[in-house]
Design a protein around this motif. Structure first.
Motif, PDB file in Angstrom:
ATOM      1  N   LEU A 112       0.852  -1.180   0.000  1.00 23.27           N
ATOM      2  CA  LEU A 112       0.000   0.000   0.000  1.00 23.27           C
ATOM      3  C   LEU A 112       0.890   1.233   0.000  1.00 23.27           C
TER       4      LEU A 112
ATOM      5  N   ARG B  25       1.119   4.331   1.268  1.00 21.57           N
ATOM      6  CA  ARG B  25       0.450   5.073   2.337  1.00 21.57           C
ATOM      7  C   ARG B  25       0.451   6.587   2.105  1.00 21.57           C
TER       8      ARG B  25
ATOM      9  N   PRO C 118      -5.111   5.069   5.371  1.00 20.60           N
ATOM     10  CA  PRO C 118      -4.242   3.935   5.050  1.00 20.60           C
ATOM     11  C   PRO C 118      -4.369   2.783   6.038  1.00 20.60           C
ATOM     12  N   ASP C 119      -4.652   3.078   7.294  1.00 20.43           N
ATOM     13  CA  ASP C 119      -4.799   1.996   8.262  1.00 20.43           C
ATOM     14  C   ASP C 119      -5.994   1.112   7.912  1.00 20.43           C
TER      15      ASP C 119
ATOM     16  N   GLU D  36      -5.369  -1.154   4.928  1.00 20.19           N
ATOM     17  CA  GLU D  36      -4.513  -2.306   5.214  1.00 20.19           C
ATOM     18  C   GLU D  36      -5.244  -3.432   5.940  1.00 20.19           C
TER      19      GLU D  36
END
Length: 490
Positions: A35, A37, A47-48, A51
């Protein structure tokens, strides 16, 4: 929490003839392998959350996020000079558009997400190798400062695709200012749908050339704008030794970004006739041919726009030719200015172009590494013993040229250190060397090992820094490491 995409879709609001509505085909077991980010944050995404398994499912096309309006875009194109009236997204689906943190509208597209009405009996899937190649090269181009599509994520699907053999399947999430191509205009031109051409041109102006809204002759100005951006883009390619590989009109972006990293490659030894693409048997898209092909593609765009120029054919053609005539000077100005920067010239004097051409000729004759020759020349600006000459089979050839170069830079007021800093800022130490790209692909495909991929991406994110710990990544290939052919991956 749920992954949220702040979609604000515009292309899917155009008439149905512009695309086919189609959802991605679900995959068995999506697994996120990379990814981007920082890019996710720029796009207003978390982004968290991306994922998580939910994020991986979206990035693989298994789940369609709220607000998406998935479509496969229609376009035509000249492929190696032969016109195909219908191509379109055969293995890519545009999820939608978002406005990024800079206020720029960006497409989010899944590449390898299953068949569409444009697949032409293909499976619509992508193998892991081409997905990793596009991730690596597109992000390297961004770090080099070259307009390009970006890579947000790479996901393995848990399924295999059949090419010459069974290969791991993957999906790339590609980000672009848009996916509108010269071939998009050709799709409507061949159907003599002038109203659709006008709608498309108006959409492009509003999206990519807003300064032209309300112009007295907006469609003339649009062609001029695309010509200028393409001239600058191809000059930038040549200045880093990049070879696109398939400069078909369907791979020529109206926004002026590099798009579709298939059999692309970076030169090692300088060779103006260099070709890597396995399907470019006649060298149509060789390194030095790229400016000529860009103009050829732009001429095809101009043909599409003629009905918007004038009802009088001769008048429209003359006006288009006048606009196209600017390409050569615009390209030459960008390219020569870039070359002067590469050899550390801050000013322009008579004889500079010939001096630089002499260096390029000597590099070609001596099979000098393109990237390292210019990088080491920056060091030679401060140290006569720097090993730029080591790139030459006959070092005396470089010595003769370097004497003239030193006499030339002595005429400028800048100091040696200032010149070195400026040269290093435009001459990268690290490029995606073909043998390195192939090595990380093989590690991933054969061993499910992504550590080499991660390290290469990390190095290429800072191409102008010395990075002593990763110095080996700057080395050209050994004879048995040379990659002579690159492949499309379809």
């Amino acid at each position: 929490m749920t992954v949220h995409f702040p979609f604000q879709n515009s292309y899917s609001a155009l008439p149905d003839s512009f695309f086919a509505r189609v959802a991605p085909t679900p995959v068995a077991a999506p697994r996120l392998i990379k990814l981007n980010r920082p890019l996710a944050v720029q796009l207003g995404l978390d982004p968290d959350l991306l994922e998580t398994p939910e994020g991986a499912a979206i990035l693989a096309g298994k789940t369609v996020p709220a607000g998406a309006d998935p479509i496969a875009m229609a376009y035509a194109g000249h492929q190696f000079g032969q016109f195909v009236p219908q191509l379109g997204d055969g293995r890519a689906i545009l999820l939608g558009e978002v406005i990024d943190s800079d206020g720029i509208r960006r497409d989010i597209q899944l590449k390898g997400s299953g068949p569409t009405p444009f697949s032409r009996r293909g499976d619509g899937r992508a193998a892991l190798g081409p997905v990793l190649r596009e991730y690596i090269v597109s992000e390297a181009m961004h770090a080099l400062g070259i307009p390009t599509t970006r890579s947000l994520a790479a996901v393995v699907t848990g399924e295999h695709v059949i090419r010459e053999t069974a290969l791991p399947g993957a999906v790339l999430t590609r980000v672009a200012s848009s996916h509108i191509r010269v071939g998009t205009f050709q799709f409507f031109a061949v159907r003599r749908d002038t109203e659709a051409i006008r709608r498309l041109a108006d959409h492009v102006i509003a999206r990519h050339y807003p300064e032209l809204v309300g112009a007295e002759r907006p469609y003339h100005a649009l062609l001029a704008g695309v010509v200028a951006r393409q001239a600058d883009l191809v000059a930038r390619w040549l200045l880093v030794g990049f070879i696109h590989g398939v400069m078909n009109t369907d791979n020529s972006s109206i926004s002026g970004e590099t798009i579709d990293y298939g059999p692309c490659a970076f030169m090692d030894a300088y060779n103006p006739s260099q070709v890597f693409s396995s399907i470019d048997e006649m060298g149509r898209y060789a390194y030095a041919n790229q400016p000529r092909i860009a103009l050829w593609n732009l001429t095809r765009l101009a043909e599409c726009l003629l009905p918007l120029f004038s009802d009088e054919q001769e008048k429209a053609v003359a006006e288009a030719q006048d606009i196209l005539g600017a390409f050569s000077d615009q390209f030459s100005a960008a390219y020569q200015a870039g070359l002067r920067r590469k050899v550390g010239l801050f000013t322009e004097r008579d004889g500079d172009d010939a001096l630089i051409q002499d260096l390029l000729d000597a590099m070609a004759k001596n099979q000098a590494d393109f990237t390292l020759t210019f990088r080491k020349l920056g060091d030679a600006a401060v140290d006569d013993s720097a090993d730029a000459r080591a790139q030459f089979m006959e070092p005396a050839t470089f010595d003769e040229w370097a004497g003239r170069w030193r006499a030339r830079i002595a005429l400028e007021p800048q100091g040696a250190t200032e010149r070195q800093v400026a040269m290093h800022a435009v001459n990268p130490m690290f490029i995606p060397r073909n043998h390195r790209v192939e090595a990380v692909i093989q590690a991933a495909v054969n061993d499910d090992n992504y550590a080499p991929f991660e390290e290469l991406v990390k190095v290429l994110a800072e191409p102008f820094e010395d990075q002593p710990h990763y110095a080996a990544y700057a080395d050209p290939p050994l004879p048995d490491q040379r990659v002579l052919r690159t492949f499309c991956g379809t």
